[in-house]
Structure formats: C-alpha cells, structure tokens
Design a protein around this motif. Structure first.
Motif, mmCIF file in Angstrom:
data_model
loop_
_atom_site.group_PDB
_atom_site.id
_atom_site.type_symbol
_atom_site.label_atom_id
_atom_site.label_comp_id
_atom_site.label_asym_id
_atom_site.label_seq_id
_atom_site.Cartn_x
_atom_site.Cartn_y
_atom_site.Cartn_z
ATOM 1 N N GLY A 224 0.820 -1.209 0.000
ATOM 2 C CA GLY A 224 0.000 0.000 0.000
ATOM 3 C C GLY A 224 0.853 1.258 0.000
ATOM 4 N N ILE B 290 0.048 6.327 4.583
ATOM 5 C CA ILE B 290 0.677 5.615 5.703
ATOM 6 C C ILE B 290 1.831 4.740 5.224
ATOM 7 C CG2 ILE B 290 0.237 4.134 7.700
ATOM 8 C CD1 ILE B 290 -1.328 6.943 7.486
ATOM 9 N N ASP C 193 1.798 -1.015 -4.757
ATOM 10 C CA ASP C 193 0.426 -0.508 -4.778
ATOM 11 C C ASP C 193 -0.279 -0.926 -6.057
ATOM 12 O OD1 ASP C 193 -1.100 1.900 -2.946
ATOM 13 O OD2 ASP C 193 -2.006 1.359 -4.870
ATOM 14 N N THR C 194 -1.536 -1.323 -5.883
ATOM 15 C CA THR C 194 -2.379 -1.758 -6.989
ATOM 16 C C THR C 194 -2.578 -0.672 -8.036
ATOM 17 O OG1 THR C 194 -3.598 -3.073 -5.394
ATOM 18 C CG2 THR C 194 -4.689 -2.652 -7.486
ATOM 19 N N LYS C 195 -2.703 0.559 -7.557
ATOM 20 C CA LYS C 195 -3.143 1.647 -8.426
ATOM 21 C C LYS C 195 -2.017 2.133 -9.324
ATOM 22 C CE LYS C 195 -4.642 4.127 -4.824
ATOM 23 N NZ LYS C 195 -3.307 4.554 -4.901
ATOM 24 N N ASN D 149 -4.539 8.164 -4.561
ATOM 25 C CA ASN D 149 -5.942 8.004 -4.185
ATOM 26 C C ASN D 149 -6.745 9.170 -4.750
ATOM 27 O OD1 ASN D 149 -6.354 5.621 -2.485
ATOM 28 N ND2 ASN D 149 -4.892 6.593 -1.098
ATOM 29 N N ARG E 46 -10.399 13.459 0.464
ATOM 30 C CA ARG E 46 -10.446 12.549 1.628
ATOM 31 C C ARG E 46 -10.029 13.173 2.954
ATOM 32 N NH1 ARG E 46 -9.213 6.507 -0.676
ATOM 33 N NH2 ARG E 46 -10.399 6.772 -2.587
ATOM 34 N N GLN F 281 -5.818 15.256 0.458
ATOM 35 C CA GLN F 281 -5.020 14.028 0.571
ATOM 36 C C GLN F 281 -4.169 13.769 -0.662
ATOM 37 O OE1 GLN F 281 -6.847 10.670 2.536
ATOM 38 N NE2 GLN F 281 -5.608 9.213 1.409
ATOM 39 N N ILE G 88 -0.666 -7.271 -4.236
ATOM 40 C CA ILE G 88 -0.328 -8.465 -3.452
ATOM 41 C C ILE G 88 -1.562 -9.366 -3.459
ATOM 42 C CG2 ILE G 88 0.410 -9.337 -1.205
ATOM 43 C CD1 ILE G 88 2.419 -7.472 -2.840
ATOM 44 N N ARG H 278 -14.446 22.231 1.627
ATOM 45 C CA ARG H 278 -15.015 20.932 1.945
ATOM 46 C C ARG H 278 -16.310 21.160 2.703
ATOM 47 N NH1 ARG H 278 -13.492 15.906 3.926
ATOM 48 N NH2 ARG H 278 -12.297 15.637 2.055
ATOM 49 N N SER I 65 -18.194 12.243 -2.059
ATOM 50 C CA SER I 65 -18.137 10.844 -1.635
ATOM 51 C C SER I 65 -19.014 10.711 -0.396
ATOM 52 C CB SER I 65 -16.687 10.470 -1.336
ATOM 53 O OG SER I 65 -16.602 9.129 -0.931
ATOM 54 N N TYR J 40 -19.083 9.002 3.652
ATOM 55 C CA TYR J 40 -18.194 8.496 4.690
ATOM 56 C C TYR J 40 -19.041 8.220 5.918
ATOM 57 C CZ TYR J 40 -13.770 8.162 7.219
ATOM 58 O OH TYR J 40 -12.688 7.700 7.936
ATOM 59 N N ASP K 168 -5.269 2.553 8.178
ATOM 60 C CA ASP K 168 -6.669 2.120 8.100
ATOM 61 C C ASP K 168 -6.838 0.596 8.087
ATOM 62 O OD1 ASP K 168 -7.448 4.736 8.001
ATOM 63 O OD2 ASP K 168 -8.592 4.567 6.144
HETATM 64 C C1 LIG Z 1 -13.918 8.238 0.168
HETATM 65 C C2 LIG Z 1 -13.110 8.470 1.408
HETATM 66 C C3 LIG Z 1 -13.254 9.644 2.112
HETATM 67 C C4 LIG Z 1 -12.520 9.877 3.254
HETATM 68 N N1 LIG Z 1 -12.693 11.051 3.926
HETATM 69 C C5 LIG Z 1 -11.987 11.293 5.038
HETATM 70 C C6 LIG Z 1 -12.143 12.497 5.764
HETATM 71 O O1 LIG Z 1 -12.934 13.357 5.388
HETATM 72 N N2 LIG Z 1 -11.394 12.690 6.884
HETATM 73 C C7 LIG Z 1 -10.492 11.727 7.333
HETATM 74 O O2 LIG Z 1 -9.807 11.921 8.351
HETATM 75 N N3 LIG Z 1 -10.318 10.584 6.658
HETATM 76 C C8 LIG Z 1 -11.046 10.345 5.539
HETATM 77 N N4 LIG Z 1 -10.863 9.176 4.879
HETATM 78 C C9 LIG Z 1 -9.902 8.205 5.418
HETATM 79 C C10 LIG Z 1 -8.478 8.503 4.978
HETATM 80 O O3 LIG Z 1 -8.441 8.645 3.599
HETATM 81 C C11 LIG Z 1 -7.612 7.350 5.453
HETATM 82 O O4 LIG Z 1 -7.575 7.401 6.868
HETATM 83 C C12 LIG Z 1 -6.201 7.378 4.936
HETATM 84 O O5 LIG Z 1 -6.157 7.371 3.549
HETATM 85 C C13 LIG Z 1 -5.501 6.148 5.463
HETATM 86 O O6 LIG Z 1 -4.354 5.897 4.747
HETATM 87 P P1 LIG Z 1 -3.797 4.433 4.514
HETATM 88 O O7 LIG Z 1 -2.490 4.690 3.849
HETATM 89 O O8 LIG Z 1 -3.875 3.651 5.760
HETATM 90 O O9 LIG Z 1 -4.832 3.743 3.537
HETATM 91 P P2 LIG Z 1 -5.225 4.138 2.043
HETATM 92 O O10 LIG Z 1 -5.037 5.573 1.805
HETATM 93 O O11 LIG Z 1 -6.554 3.553 1.822
HETATM 94 O O12 LIG Z 1 -4.147 3.385 1.175
HETATM 95 C C14 LIG Z 1 -4.157 1.995 0.998
HETATM 96 C C15 LIG Z 1 -3.421 1.685 -0.285
HETATM 97 O O13 LIG Z 1 -3.252 0.297 -0.377
HETATM 98 C C16 LIG Z 1 -3.409 -0.084 -1.725
HETATM 99 N N5 LIG Z 1 -3.756 -1.498 -1.745
HETATM 100 C C17 LIG Z 1 -4.873 -2.074 -1.257
HETATM 101 N N6 LIG Z 1 -4.820 -3.401 -1.431
HETATM 102 C C18 LIG Z 1 -3.647 -3.672 -2.029
HETATM 103 C C19 LIG Z 1 -3.015 -4.881 -2.482
HETATM 104 N N7 LIG Z 1 -3.591 -6.084 -2.316
HETATM 105 N N8 LIG Z 1 -1.817 -4.801 -3.077
HETATM 106 C C20 LIG Z 1 -1.222 -3.593 -3.239
HETATM 107 N N9 LIG Z 1 -1.762 -2.439 -2.838
HETATM 108 C C21 LIG Z 1 -2.965 -2.470 -2.239
HETATM 109 C C22 LIG Z 1 -4.491 0.821 -2.244
HETATM 110 O O14 LIG Z 1 -4.437 0.940 -3.638
HETATM 111 C C23 LIG Z 1 -4.193 2.131 -1.527
HETATM 112 O O15 LIG Z 1 -3.376 2.984 -2.289
HETATM 113 C C24 LIG Z 1 -11.602 8.915 3.713
HETATM 114 C C25 LIG Z 1 -11.458 7.728 3.004
HETATM 115 C C26 LIG Z 1 -12.191 7.494 1.864
HETATM 116 C C27 LIG Z 1 -12.003 6.207 1.130
#
Ligand SMILES: Cc1cc2nc3c(=O)[nH]c(=O)nc-3n(C[C@H](O)[C@H](O)[C@H](O)COP(=O)(O)OP(=O)(O)OC[C@H]3O[C@@H](n4cnc5c(N)ncnc54)[C@H](O)[C@@H]3O)c2cc1C
Lengths: 59, 536
Positions: free
Chosen positions: B38, B42, B61-63, B67, B71, B132, B157, B252, B295, B297, B317
């Motif tokens: 990912g 984070i 990362d898949t993408k 993102n 967010r 974000q 993965i 926002r 979106s 939430y 997350d």
């Molecule tokens: C639509 C939406 C709105 C949001 N709004 C808010 C907000 O207003 N306020 C707030 O505080 N938080 C918000 N959040 C939450 C915030 O975006 C997350 O807390 C933050 O992005 C967490 O980061 P992360 O790196 O843990 O996970 P993510 O940002 O979700 O990153 C995970 C990454 O892992 C990758 N991945 C997943 N599976 C695989 C795999 N099998 N192999 C390789 N890569 C993979 C994905 O492509 C992604 O890039 C929102 C989330 C979403 C989805």
C-alpha cells in the motif's frame, strides 16, 4: 429549602410548562436540568439526584 | 465521484500522474528487509521512516496513481512533526493552510468559538488543511528522492505465506506474478485490507450509523481558515454540517444524512448540487462555484484486536477505522508508521532485540482506543445515536444560545498526541514534578531555544536531554545523543525541569523516562527498557 419555597418552585414550573407546547417539554426540562447542574456546581451531587429522579417511573 | 462528463481523476485543480508498472523484470530485486503493501499516505510514511533508519524497503500498490479525492484533509501538529522528521515537510509548509480556530453555530447563531492551544513556542500550528492527493504527492516526491525505497505501482499483493524467518508475497502486475520475500511486512493496504482478509483477521468494535456526504467545491469564498460546524441549520433540520477551507479555493462541505435518506439518491449529482447550494445559501455565499468531487463516509469505530500477526504489522486504516469528526484517521495512521519504522530500524540494524517489536501493538492500539473514546464523544454530539443523546445534545445547543458554558459541550477537542503511559518501553516516574510537566510516554512538547525550536535539536536516534554537562558526559558509552540546555532555558520551564533533571527521548520524540535527579545507571536501565531489553 423550606416547604413553602419548594411549593413556589413547584407552582412556577407547572405554570411555565403550561406556556410551552407539550412536545417541547422534554427539551425544556433537559435545559433546566443542565442550568441547575451548572448552578449547583457539584457533579456527584447532581448524578445522585438524577438517579433518584429515575426511581418509580414504571407504572 | 465527479460531475458527469469528468473522468474519475479529472480534477479542477490537480493533475493525477500516471505511473507505469515496473518494466525491467530481470533486474527487479525479489527480496528486501521490509515489504510495504500500500502506497497510501501511511505506507509511504513508513517507507520514509525506515529509510531514515537506513533500512531498504519495497512498496507495492495496486493503483497507477494517487488516491482519488481530497479525503482526509486535516493534518495535526504532531503529524507535521513526523513529516518533518522523515524529511518531507517542505512542500507541506508551503501548501497547507494552518489553523487554530473553530466556530460552531446553532440554527444560524454562533454558540462557540474555540482556539486550539498555540504559541510561538510551537514550531507548527495545531492543525493544517491539505487535500489528501497533495499529501500523497508530497510524500511520493520524498520517496522519489530516496534510493532506499523502491515503489512499484500497478503491483497487487494477491497472496501471503509465512516462510522460515520471513514472509513471501505473491505480487501480480500487468506482466504476471512473481514471489517476493521480506523479513517483515507492513500492511498499509487501507480500510478494506486484503492482507487482513487473507490472514483471516477482522476489525471489531462499535458501528455508529452516522453517514456524511463529503463534497468539495471550488469558489472564491472570502472566509478565513476556520472550521465551521453548523448544528440544526435551516437547510438541513436536525443535521450537522462541517465546512473547511483547503488550498486552491477548495471548500469541503460535509453534511450528515438523515437515517431515512437513501444513500444512492443522496449521492446523485443533482441531489449533491442542491444540498451544496442550500449550505452555501445558509452561510451567505451567493457567488459562483464549481463542484469538484464528492463521496460518502460513515462514522465507525473499528480496530483489530492485535496489530501484529507474526511478521506482519498492520498500520493505518488496515488496523483501525475511526469517525471523521476528530480528524484522527490519517493522523493516527501516520503515528503508527512512525512508531513501527524506528522499531524495525533498530531491530534490523541489530541495535535492539527483536522483543522491541512486541511494543508496537500495545502502544498503537492503546492510542486507537484513546482516539475511539474521544471520537465517540464527538460522534455522539455530531450524530446522536439514541433519543437520550439527542435530547441532551439539543438541550445543550439550545441553552448555548444564551449560556456559553453549554457551548463548550460542542467543543470537538481535537487531536492531542497520545501518552504511552502503559507501554512496556516506558519507565515509570520517580521524583516530584509539576502537574503541567509532560508525563513519561508523552510526546515531547516544543519550546523556543536560542536557535530554533527544541524539536529541531533532537538527534536521529535516542536523545538524553539534560541541563547538566557532567551528566551528559556520563552516558558517552551508550548509543544515544545528548542535548544539554541551560537550566534557565524556556525548555526547562515547559518540561518542569530543574538543573538536575533529565529526559530520555525516543526516536519518535516520545519521552521514554524522566528524572528530577538522574544517575547514569538509571539512564542506562531506562534506555535498555526502551529498546525492549538488553542490546543483542
Ligand atoms: C472516500 C473516502 C473519504 C474519506 N474522507 C476522510 C475524511 O474526510 N477525513 C479523514 O480523516 N479521513 C477520511 N478518509 C480516510 C483517509 O483517507 C484514510 O484514513 C487514509 O487514507 C488512510 O491511509 P492508509 O495509507 O492507511 O490507507 P489508504 O489511503 O486507503 O491506502 C491503501 C493503499 O493500499 C493499496 N492497496 C490495497 N490493497 C492492495 C493490495 N492487495 N496490493 C497492493 N496495494 C494495495 C491501495 O491501492 C491504496 O493505495 C476517507 C477515506 C475514503 C475512502
């Protein structure tokens, strides 16, 4: 508080409630509870009283 | 989601890059000390934290881009300290909007203005707003400049297996699948974490049913960077609305859906436009605006029981989901990444025993539970879950119109860093301290020094902060840096310190131990404890 004074409050509250639409009674009483609690300034005492008020409610 | 006619990442103000999958298959390394699943905020922060410790990592990362959408937009002071320590802060300082003030309104009348603690003694403001995708772009720029990080896009993965002293991941990209082996894996794969599912783990906890539509509009609205909360506004009786300013004239608007509101209908473009227009009318904005992105939430409090499964650590997350009100989702995850990065660094370099890693889950899960307690408080105010909470919330708001004390109940008490008081790494106190002095386990508060801030003067590993040069000399045999300050420095005041006091500061700037009168042997014992046991 003397019996006379509590009666004054009792009557004033009844009269006030009757000037407020029945639907608004809970909101009014909740506001009053917060105001009195703030005035009393003693959280444990207020908690004791709010528990006491919950006695015998089921009929 | 975006308006009809615009592609998924077609933003009014941000160009989403396109990243190719790795090309030269034959020369791709197929192992690393740490694999990170990912490249969200984070995962990238963890990779940068590891690089700072000298540890090589590969991020998957898949993408093929960042993102989509703004967010998580609120970055707390403590997160800015983290971004500073991992060397990524410069573009954040330039772009993000710092703020300290919030205003709450009830039926159009202001009932509260709150100010988060701030002063020149702080290097950073209490909160910053930034979309974000900028957060991810700025982290990615730092990753690009870091030879110890190999970031592979379009690489998913698809399986995970434990092998001897490591983990083998199956990586699937457009040219096929290949195995990749790492000593340790960080699962930063987001709220739907495939790794969590593959390992049969589940998030647990309470589900608050509050749902919010989050919509970004671009408009030349003349209002400072102040968080606005509208309770029970005319345009949305019974609901709550939050308004935040972001860079690029983006605003926002988060608005709560009623229980009986259908989500599909609420997310239709026309419905979103009408809802936004009503909010803008409510705040007196009658200029032009463009809809950028929206979106939905919902307010959950969910976490894993254990953030570790063998050689896999869950960060961000994937380990926990928190409501948006306390702005802790992203911030809590950044602290996870920072926490595991220094610990893995010390263990992989052979400077700390492997038991150091046992502290990750208790420390960070403790922080999440604390976030839950605070966020649930906010959630119950923003989205009262039952008739009782609803009545008392309404009573408080109504009372607040004439009685400021009741307005304080609407204070969101946002993000203060967690104190690792119960951590196995933290040494409990001796001596007497003022009530305002930071406790063992707390994040080191900032202070102004002769040059710059206290936070600028901490070394890269552990630091012994003293006011006594002799004491600093006495720990020369330990692998810790020292910082000796004059006993009358403002730092001493903030820390409640006297001439004989000392503080052992961890690589993540949390206080491992403090003494009102330190001895070299006490310091050595506390250091040993804070790296999880005797050095290997
Ligand atoms: C639509 C939406 C709105 C949001 N709004 C808010 C907000 O207003 N306020 C707030 O505080 N938080 C918000 N959040 C939450 C915030 O975006 C997350 O807390 C933050 O992005 C967490 O980061 P992360 O790196 O843990 O996970 P993510 O940002 O979700 O990153 C995970 C990454 O892992 C990758 N991945 C997943 N599976 C695989 C795999 N099998 N192999 C390789 N890569 C993979 C994905 O492509 C992604 O890039 C929102 C989330 C979403 C989805």
């Amino acid at each position: 508080m003397s019996a006379a004074n509590i009666e004054t409050v009792y009557e004033a509250l009844a009269l006030k409630l009757d000037t407020i639409p029945t639907k608004q009674h809970p909101l009014y009483l909740a506001k009053l509870a917060l105001l009195l609690a703030h005035e009393i300034d003693d959280a444990p005492k207020v908690i004791t009283q709010l528990n006491a008020a919950a006695q015998n409610l089921s009929t | 989601m975006r308006p009809a006619g615009r592609a998924e990442t077609e933003s009014l103000y941000f160009s989403y890059p396109h990243f190719d999958a790795p090309q030269d298959r034959a020369s791709l390394p197929v192992s690393a000390p740490v694999a990170i699943v990912g490249a969200g905020p984070i995962g990238m922060t963890a990779a940068l934290g590891l690089a700072r410790e000298g540890i090589r990592s590969v991020v998957f990362d898949t993408k093929a881009t960042f993102n989509d959408g703004s967010r998580a937009i609120c970055i707390a002071r403590q997160s800015f300290h983290i971004l500073n320590q991992i060397g990524a802060i410069a573009p954040f300082m330039e772009k993000a909007l710092g703020w300290t003030t919030g205003r709450s309104f009830y039926r159009g009348r202001q009932i509260l203005e709150f100010h988060m603690p701030d002063s020149p003694a702080e290097k950073f403001r209490p909160m910053y707003n930034l979309q974000q995708q900028y957060i991810e772009q700025f982290l990615w720029q730092a990753v690009q400049n870091e030879p110890l990080i190999d970031l592979r896009w379009q690489s998913t993965i698809t399986d995970v297996a434990d092998v001897g002293n490591g983990v083998t991941l199956t990586v699937t990209d457009p040219s096929g699948s290949y195995p990749f082996t790492a000593d340790w894996v960080l699962a930063a794969d987001g709220a739907r974490s495939p790794l969590r599912k593959i390992r049969g783990l589940r998030l647990k906890g309470e589900n608050y049913e509050g749902r919010y539509v989050i919509a970004d509009v671009q408009m030349p609205h003349d209002y400072p960077t102040i968080r606005r909360a509208l309770f029970d506004p005319d345009c949305r009786r019974g609901g709550t609305i939050l308004i935040h300013k972001q860079p690029e004239n983006i605003w926002r608007i988060d608005y709560q859906l009623r229980d009986d509101e259908d989500e599909t209908e609420a997310l239709r473009e026309e419905t979103v436009r009408a809802s936004v227009a009503a909010v803008l009318a409510e705040i007196g904005y009658d200029g032009p605006w463009d809809l950028e992105w929206w979106s939905v939430y919902s307010a959950n409090t969910l976490a894993l029981d254990d953030y570790r499964d063998g050689r896999i650590f869950f960060i961000g997350d994937s380990a926990h989901i928190v409501p948006i009100f306390g702005v802790r989702g992203l911030n809590n995850g950044l602290a996870d990444a920072h926490n595991i990065a220094w610990k893995l660094g010390w263990v992989l370099r052979g400077d700390a025993p492997v038991t150091l890693l046992d502290s990750y889950s208790p420390e960070r899960r403790g922080a999440t539970l604390d976030v839950f307690a605070n966020a649930s408080k906010s959630a119950r105010f923003m989205t009262p879950p039952t008739a009782g909470w609803q009545l008392m919330r309404d009573a408080a708001l109504n009372l607040a119109l004439d009685h400021p004390f009741a307005g304080q109940l609407a204070n969101p008490r946002q993000m203060t860093p967690y104190t690792y008081a119960d951590s196995p790494l933290v040494t409990n106190d001796e001596g007497s301290w003022s009530k305002t002095a930071p406790l063992p386990g707390a994040a080191l508060p900032d202070a102004i020094l002769e040059t710059g801030h206290l936070s600028d003067h901490l070394g890269q590993g552990f630091t012994l902060l003293t006011f006594d040069p002799e004491l600093a000399k006495s720990v020369g045999h330990l692998p810790i840096g020292t910082l000796t300050l004059p006993a009358d420095s403002p730092a001493a005041q903030v820390l409640g310190a006297t001439a004989r006091s000392a503080f052992l500061i961890r690589p993540d700037s949390h206080i491992a131990a403090r003494w009102s009168q330190a001895t070299p042997s006490q310091i050595e014992a506390a250091f040993t404890k804070s790296i999880g046991g005797p050095r290997p």
